[in-house]
Design a protein around this motif. Structure first.
Motif, short mmCIF file in Angstrom:
data_model
loop_
_atom_site.label_atom_id
_atom_site.label_comp_id
_atom_site.label_asym_id
_atom_site.label_seq_id
_atom_site.Cartn_x
_atom_site.Cartn_y
_atom_site.Cartn_z
N ILE A 1 19.57 1.93 -13.59
CA ILE A 1 18.68 2.95 -13.05
C ILE A 1 17.97 2.30 -11.86
CG2 ILE A 1 16.75 4.49 -13.52
CD1 ILE A 1 17.58 4.25 -16.52
N ALA A 2 18.41 2.63 -10.67
CA ALA A 2 17.96 1.93 -9.46
C ALA A 2 16.46 2.03 -9.22
CB ALA A 2 18.72 2.45 -8.24
N THR A 3 15.79 3.01 -9.80
CA THR A 3 14.36 3.16 -9.56
C THR A 3 13.53 2.02 -10.16
OG1 THR A 3 14.19 4.62 -11.49
CG2 THR A 3 14.44 5.68 -9.32
N VAL A 4 14.09 1.27 -11.10
CA VAL A 4 13.34 0.14 -11.68
C VAL A 4 13.46 -1.11 -10.81
CG1 VAL A 4 13.59 1.03 -14.03
CG2 VAL A 4 15.21 -0.68 -13.18
N ALA A 5 14.30 -1.08 -9.80
CA ALA A 5 14.54 -2.26 -8.97
C ALA A 5 13.27 -2.76 -8.29
CB ALA A 5 15.62 -1.98 -7.94
N PHE B 1 11.91 -6.56 -8.42
CA PHE B 1 11.69 -7.33 -7.20
C PHE B 1 10.23 -7.75 -7.05
CE2 PHE B 1 15.70 -5.47 -5.25
CZ PHE B 1 16.35 -6.68 -5.14
N LYS B 2 9.31 -6.87 -7.38
CA LYS B 2 7.88 -7.20 -7.28
C LYS B 2 7.55 -8.34 -8.23
CE LYS B 2 3.19 -5.31 -7.33
NZ LYS B 2 2.66 -6.63 -7.35
N ALA B 3 8.05 -8.29 -9.46
CA ALA B 3 7.79 -9.36 -10.42
C ALA B 3 8.40 -10.67 -9.94
CB ALA B 3 8.35 -8.99 -11.79
N ALA B 4 9.60 -10.62 -9.37
CA ALA B 4 10.24 -11.84 -8.85
C ALA B 4 9.41 -12.42 -7.70
CB ALA B 4 11.66 -11.54 -8.39
N ALA C 1 16.96 -1.79 -0.02
CA ALA C 1 15.76 -0.98 0.24
C ALA C 1 14.62 -1.41 -0.69
CB ALA C 1 16.08 0.50 0.08
N ALA C 2 14.93 -1.63 -1.95
CA ALA C 2 13.89 -2.04 -2.91
C ALA C 2 13.36 -3.43 -2.58
CB ALA C 2 14.45 -1.99 -4.33
N ALA C 3 14.25 -4.33 -2.17
CA ALA C 3 13.81 -5.69 -1.79
C ALA C 3 12.89 -5.62 -0.57
CB ALA C 3 15.02 -6.58 -1.50
N ALA C 4 13.26 -4.82 0.40
CA ALA C 4 12.44 -4.68 1.61
C ALA C 4 11.08 -4.05 1.29
CB ALA C 4 13.18 -3.86 2.67
N ALA C 5 11.09 -3.06 0.40
CA ALA C 5 9.84 -2.38 0.05
C ALA C 5 8.84 -3.31 -0.64
CB ALA C 5 10.13 -1.17 -0.85
N THR C 6 9.35 -4.32 -1.32
CA THR C 6 8.49 -5.25 -2.06
C THR C 6 8.32 -6.59 -1.35
OG1 THR C 6 10.37 -6.04 -3.34
CG2 THR C 6 9.09 -4.22 -4.29
N GLY C 7 9.12 -6.83 -0.32
CA GLY C 7 9.04 -8.11 0.38
C GLY C 7 9.72 -9.25 -0.35
N CYS C 8 10.60 -8.93 -1.28
CA CYS C 8 11.32 -9.97 -2.04
C CYS C 8 12.52 -10.44 -1.23
CB CYS C 8 11.77 -9.43 -3.38
SG CYS C 8 12.60 -10.66 -4.41
N ASP C 9 12.60 -11.75 -1.01
CA ASP C 9 13.70 -12.25 -0.19
C ASP C 9 14.50 -13.37 -0.84
OD1 ASP C 9 11.77 -14.20 -0.03
OD2 ASP C 9 11.66 -14.25 2.14
N ILE C 10 14.35 -13.56 -2.15
CA ILE C 10 15.14 -14.57 -2.85
C ILE C 10 15.91 -13.85 -3.96
CG2 ILE C 10 15.15 -16.79 -4.04
CD1 ILE C 10 12.32 -17.26 -2.92
N TRP C 11 17.05 -13.28 -3.57
CA TRP C 11 17.84 -12.53 -4.54
C TRP C 11 19.30 -12.51 -4.13
CZ3 TRP C 11 20.13 -7.60 -3.58
CH2 TRP C 11 19.86 -7.06 -2.32
N PHE D 1 19.03 -12.11 -9.67
CA PHE D 1 20.34 -11.54 -9.36
C PHE D 1 20.28 -10.07 -9.76
CE2 PHE D 1 21.46 -15.84 -9.07
CZ PHE D 1 22.80 -16.02 -8.72
N MET D 2 20.60 -9.19 -8.85
CA MET D 2 20.67 -7.75 -9.14
C MET D 2 22.15 -7.42 -9.32
SD MET D 2 17.52 -7.15 -9.18
CE MET D 2 16.80 -5.57 -8.82
N GLU D 3 22.49 -6.85 -10.46
CA GLU D 3 23.90 -6.74 -10.81
C GLU D 3 24.26 -5.42 -11.47
OE1 GLU D 3 24.46 -9.92 -13.68
OE2 GLU D 3 23.85 -8.61 -15.31
N LEU D 4 25.54 -5.08 -11.31
CA LEU D 4 26.17 -4.02 -12.08
C LEU D 4 27.59 -4.48 -12.39
CD1 LEU D 4 25.16 -0.60 -10.44
CD2 LEU D 4 24.32 -1.61 -12.57
N ALA D 5 28.09 -4.08 -13.55
CA ALA D 5 29.45 -4.39 -13.95
C ALA D 5 30.42 -3.38 -13.34
CB ALA D 5 29.57 -4.37 -15.48
#
Length: 163
Positions: A32-36, A40-43, A79-89, A51-55
């Motif tokens: 569910i992409a809305t939890v991303a 990212f914020k927690a990371a 988009a979620a990484a940019a919105a939170t400023g997370c850059d280590i993923w 690691f953001m993943e899907l099988a």
């Protein structure tokens, strides 16, 4: 003008960075992409990599059961990484399952990998465990199909990723 990139980095870079340390990296299956954004914020808040993943079953060329193709999933994660400023993923293709190992399935797997590479995936997990030969007389015979398919796909990924 903000020139900072919030795109995924190679999974190998993350893993090399923690080698020899008492550390773990979370792999978040984001069906569910809305939890991303929360992940990212927690990371980011804990200065952690993720690691953001899907099988394959969740995200294939037709969208899998999540409805997200590799491109859609990659776009949502960027988009979620940019919105939170997370850059280590890393953007991870988890369980690229190979269940039959025949030429058609290998070709289909290569097509999926092409789409994942185009979508910016930076990490891949090949799962050819279904190719176990229960009739094998020794470990080599039992694992032969798994080894052959995994090696073939790993070499293909390396070639597509230009190393």
């Amino acid at each position: 003008m903000n020139t900072h990139s919030y795109g995924p980095i190679p999974g190998s870079t993350i893993l090399s960075g923690i080698a020899g340390k008492k550390a773990i990296v979370m792999a978040a299956n984001v069906r569910i992409a809305t939890v991303a954004e929360g992940i990212f914020k927690a990371a980011k808040d804990t200065d952690s990599a993720v690691f953001m993943e899907l099988a394959r079953s969740e995200s294939d060329l037709k969208g899998g059961y999540t409805g997200m193709t590799p491109q859609v999933f990659g776009d949502k994660m960027r988009a979620a990484a940019a919105a939170t400023g997370c850059d280590i993923w890393a953007l991870h293709a988890d369980h690229i399952s190979i269940k039959k190992g025949d030429a058609a399935e290998i070709a289909g797997t290569r097509e999926l990998i092409d789409a994942q590479v185009k979508a910016g995936y930076t990490s891949f997990a090949i799962d050819a465990s279904h190719l176990f030969n229960f009739e094998g007389k020794n470990v080599r015979e039992e694992l032969d199909g798994n080894i052959a398919a995994t090696t073939d796909i790993a070499r293909y990924i390396k070639q597509q990723m230009k190393g």
